[in-house]
Design an enzyme around this catalytic site. Structure first.
Site, PDB file in Angstrom:
ATOM      1  N   HIS A 102       0.820  -1.215   0.000  1.00  0.00           N
ATOM      2  CA  HIS A 102       0.000   0.000   0.000  1.00  0.00           C
ATOM      3  C   HIS A 102       0.855   1.265   0.000  1.00  0.00           C
ATOM      4  O   HIS A 102       0.361   2.343  -0.329  1.00  0.00           O
ATOM      5  CB  HIS A 102      -1.010  -0.008   1.159  1.00  0.00           C
ATOM      6  CG  HIS A 102      -0.462   0.274   2.519  1.00  0.00           C
ATOM      7  ND1 HIS A 102      -0.254  -0.708   3.461  1.00  0.00           N
ATOM      8  CD2 HIS A 102      -0.094   1.428   3.117  1.00  0.00           C
ATOM      9  CE1 HIS A 102       0.204  -0.167   4.580  1.00  0.00           C
ATOM     10  NE2 HIS A 102       0.311   1.131   4.395  1.00  0.00           N
ATOM     11  N   ASP A 133       0.321  -7.537   1.334  1.00  0.00           N
ATOM     12  CA  ASP A 133       0.727  -6.149   1.573  1.00  0.00           C
ATOM     13  C   ASP A 133       2.243  -6.003   1.654  1.00  0.00           C
ATOM     14  O   ASP A 133       2.774  -5.342   2.552  1.00  0.00           O
ATOM     15  CB  ASP A 133       0.075  -5.604   2.848  1.00  0.00           C
ATOM     16  CG  ASP A 133       0.141  -4.073   2.921  1.00  0.00           C
ATOM     17  OD1 ASP A 133       0.374  -3.448   1.868  1.00  0.00           O
ATOM     18  OD2 ASP A 133      -0.023  -3.524   4.028  1.00  0.00           O
ATOM     19  N   GLY A 214       3.041   6.481   8.096  1.00  0.00           N
ATOM     20  CA  GLY A 214       4.414   6.738   7.669  1.00  0.00           C
ATOM     21  C   GLY A 214       5.360   5.627   8.084  1.00  0.00           C
ATOM     22  O   GLY A 214       6.396   5.418   7.460  1.00  0.00           O
ATOM     23  N   ASN A 215       5.004   4.904   9.159  1.00  0.00           N
ATOM     24  CA  ASN A 215       5.790   3.739   9.570  1.00  0.00           C
ATOM     25  C   ASN A 215       5.566   2.543   8.645  1.00  0.00           C
ATOM     26  O   ASN A 215       6.331   1.572   8.676  1.00  0.00           O
ATOM     27  CB  ASN A 215       5.430   3.300  10.989  1.00  0.00           C
ATOM     28  CG  ASN A 215       6.235   4.008  12.059  1.00  0.00           C
ATOM     29  OD1 ASN A 215       5.689   4.734  12.877  1.00  0.00           O
ATOM     30  ND2 ASN A 215       7.540   3.802  12.056  1.00  0.00           N
ATOM     31  N   SER A 216       4.511   2.591   7.848  1.00  0.00           N
ATOM     32  CA  SER A 216       4.163   1.457   6.996  1.00  0.00           C
ATOM     33  C   SER A 216       5.343   1.028   6.135  1.00  0.00           C
ATOM     34  O   SER A 216       5.968   1.849   5.459  1.00  0.00           O
ATOM     35  CB  SER A 216       2.986   1.821   6.088  1.00  0.00           C
ATOM     36  OG  SER A 216       1.811   1.986   6.836  1.00  0.00           O
ATOM     37  N   LEU A 273      -6.285 -24.300  -0.983  1.00  0.00           N
ATOM     38  CA  LEU A 273      -6.567 -25.711  -1.254  1.00  0.00           C
ATOM     39  C   LEU A 273      -7.805 -25.880  -2.120  1.00  0.00           C
ATOM     40  O   LEU A 273      -8.110 -26.985  -2.561  1.00  0.00           O
ATOM     41  CB  LEU A 273      -6.769 -26.468   0.063  1.00  0.00           C
ATOM     42  CG  LEU A 273      -5.527 -26.802   0.887  1.00  0.00           C
ATOM     43  CD1 LEU A 273      -5.931 -27.375   2.237  1.00  0.00           C
ATOM     44  CD2 LEU A 273      -4.625 -27.781   0.140  1.00  0.00           C
ATOM     45  N   VAL A 276     -12.947 -25.641   1.836  1.00  0.00           N
ATOM     46  CA  VAL A 276     -13.271 -24.865   3.031  1.00  0.00           C
ATOM     47  C   VAL A 276     -13.466 -25.825   4.199  1.00  0.00           C
ATOM     48  O   VAL A 276     -14.187 -26.827   4.077  1.00  0.00           O
ATOM     49  CB  VAL A 276     -14.537 -24.010   2.829  1.00  0.00           C
ATOM     50  CG1 VAL A 276     -14.840 -23.208   4.089  1.00  0.00           C
ATOM     51  CG2 VAL A 276     -14.361 -23.079   1.631  1.00  0.00           C
TER      52      VAL A 276
END
Length: 634
Positions: A102, A133, A214-216, A273, A276
């Protein structure tokens, strides 16, 4: 007269302040000698010198741990520094750095990166994993970058210290990262994603280290200066921008599994797989199954109970979901199910989970697993910069290679590092001679002598009962000879298809000059699992022969902290191991080169052993006659 009553919290706060004030004055009075003769409190000794020494030692160790990797933390900006922004961490001296998907979704496919030296360096996007992410970028502008070693998130425990570093609120005008210290609050957490299978945080780490906008993409370190996670998500009070001590980091072990796909310039996908499982009567039961899926074709049935997945006992359906969310598409898995009294072990490759038409997360990432909402109550899914097609760029289609030229460059870098690992500084040794025992079902059935020169020439002599077989490579041509029959010339493809020759030929080819690797055939396909660990899989096809594939150790042992150390771990002429594959293990130093003292010949996804060559002795040869490697003349 009406009297107002304070809330219990306020009253408690006032009491605490009063006691703190009283305690503070008591300390002052004690230090100045007042009341010391009468107050028993003052008679208690202060911190002992040995205790103070321990405190200072711990502080020094913490400061040293930060200083060791301070220069590897990246402030990530877009090309004009006005759109997007976040953090990252360099894990390889060649400039490869991890960040969040992101972050690059907002910044675009290229930009500038700030390091603690105060300088800005260009970066370019290499690969993305929208599902987890994660993104991989590469910095340029210097020969070697400071880097931080990748650790093992399996060793992280609740209560461990956790250092978060990055560029919160894009404060670092001098590009020096902000450091916050906290503890690991939880492990194996699960945070749902957004869109279609995007931004899922499975098996992640929860920390109370301050993680703010901002730490992302920045690193989460342990006190051994190892990256154990990639920070990416936090909970904020009242949906504002104030951290409340709930931060989440993607486990570095998950990142390791996806790194080969990212380096291959792919848009990575996560695996499924195509079945479910749910909770029923205390058991984890399969209640939905695609009958055309590999799992169903391999034997999984509706109503089966999941007992074990990838070596872990399964007791909750959510536990299985958590584990699956961290695995790439096409990753080989092994699991055990029960059907009545019957137990069955199934080995398959996972199918890819699809993304939506435009895998586009919010620019600043989700909070609490939710998308930001506009005034009309609908999620804000404005297409971020990365997916707008600016400058003619868009990430590769899911599962596809995005840039073949970058891919080949990465592949050549990996092969060059492999040769560097295999070839120790030249010494007096011209060649080595390995004396091996041939084992089947752990029983000795024969012997082998392998002579391998530094320039790649080789001779293999196998004795099994009365049978004698010889294989060789004289620098130009492969050959084989059975018994006293005439020697037969082999093409490279034919040579690599012979397991007893392939276990030596793969080393021979890697020892040959790098020019032999350029051109057709050397392409990084992505990641795979070998011996339970992540590995690079290279398409190593000979220019005029059958396909061939080489697996390299994906990442270094964190204890060695040396990302340029790459070793071959497997070789086969097909991806799925239908043909016999060679496993190269137990690497040891010999004069002039590094060699595998155990070569296992295996078959299939489960790597079922066929036979083993175990080295018993290694002799150094200062010179070898050229005739040693030449095919016998009639």
């Amino acid at each position: 007269m009406k009297r107002c009553m304070e809330s219990p919290v306020r009253s408690l706060g006032a009491s605490v302040r009063a006691w703190v004030t009283l305690f503070g004055w008591s300390v002052v009075f004690c230090q100045t000698g007042i009341f010391c003769q009468r107050d028993a409190f003052c008679q208690e000794p202060g911190i002992r010198p040995d205790e103070l020494a321990l405190v200072k030692k711990a502080e020094a160790a913490r400061v040293a741990a930060i200083e060791k990797v301070y220069g590897a933390v990246v402030a990530v900006y877009g090309a004009d520094q006005s759109e997007g922004g976040g953090s990252g961490v360099i894990y390889d001296p060649a400039g490869f750095a991890l960040t969040n998907y992101h972050v690059v979704a907002g910044a675009g496919n290229q930009g500038v990166a700030g390091l603690a030296d105060g300088k800005l360096y260009p970066w370019k996007l290499i690969g993305v994993d929208p599902g987890g992410d994660v993104a991989l970028i590469r910095l340029s502008g210097r020969d070697a970058f400071p880097y931080a070693p990748l650790g093992d998130s399996r060793t992280v425990r609740v209560g461990d210290w956790a250092l978060a570093m990055g560029n919160p609120f894009l404060l670092a005008e001098d590009q020096k990262p902000t450091v916050t210290l906290g503890v690991v609050s939880g492990v194996q957490r699960y945070q749902p994603g957004v869109g279609v299978n995007e931004l899922v945080y499975g098996d992640c780490l929860q920390v109370d280290s301050s993680i703010n906008p901002g730490n992302s993409g920045g690193p989460l370190f342990n006190l051994q200066s190892q990256v154990v996670g990639v920070n990416g998500r936090a909970s904020f009070q009242d949906r504002g921008r104030v951290n409340v001590g709930l931060g989440y980091a993607i486990s570095i072990n998950q990142v390791k599994r996806f790194l080969p796909d990212l380096l291959a310039t792919r848009t990575a996908q996560h695996g499924t797989l195509d079945a479910v499982f749910g909770q029923r009567d205390g058991k984890v039961i399969c209640h939905t199954l695609n009958l055309d899926s590999p799992a169903a074709l391999a034997g999984l049935q509706l109503g089966d109970e999941m007992l074990e997945f990838e070596g872990q006992a399964i007791t909750q359906a959510n536990q299985l979901t958590n584990l699956l969310s961290t695995l790439p598409a096409h990753w080989p898995v092994e699991f055990q199910v029960a059907r009545g009294e019957t137990r069955q072990t199934i080995a398959v490759r996972l199918l890819p989970l699809p993304y939506g038409d435009a895998f586009a997360p919010p620019v600043e990432g989700p909070e609490d697993g939710q998308e930001e909402e506009k005034e009309d109550g609908k999620p804000d899914r404005e297409t971020p910069r990365l997916l707008r097609g600016e400058d003619g760029f868009r990430p590769a289609e899911p599962g596809e290679i995005g840039d073949v030229e970058i891919n080949r460059g990465v592949c050549e870098l990996l092969l060059a590092r492999t040769r560097q690992s295999l070839l120790a500084p030249p010494g007096e040794a011209f060649a080595v001679e390995l004396h091996d025992t041939l084992l089947k079902d752990d029983r000795p059935v024969g012997e082998q002598t392998l002579t391998l020169a530094r320039d790649g020439r080789l001779l293999v002599e196998v004795r099994e009962g009365e049978a004698r077989t010889r294989y060789g490579f004289d620098g130009q041509t492969y050959w084989s000879q059975r018994g006293v029959a005439p020697a037969v010339r082999l093409s490279p493809a034919e040579a690599l298809a012979q397991p007893l020759l392939a276990q030596a030929a793969v080393l021979s080819r890697l020892l040959q000059p790098p020019a032999r690797e350029k051109g057709k055939g050397s392409l990084l396909e992505g990641g795979d699992k070998v011996n339970g660990a992540a590995a690079f899989r290279l398409d190593w096809t000979e220019a005029a022969g059958r396909p061939a594939f080489l697996w390299l150790s994906s990442l270094p042992d964190a204890a060695e902290a040396d990302p340029v150390r790459t070793l071959p771990v497997k070789f086969c002429v097909d991806r799925e191991g239908v043909a016999p594959a060679v496993m190269l293990e137990d690497w040891r130093k010999a004069p002039g080169m590094l060699l595998p003292w155990r070569r296992r010949i295996v078959r299939g996804l489960s790597e079922t052993p066929l036979f083993v060559l175990q080295t018993q002795e290694c002799l150094v040869l200062k010179e070898v006659n050229d005739a040693t490697f030449a095919a016998p003349q009639e």
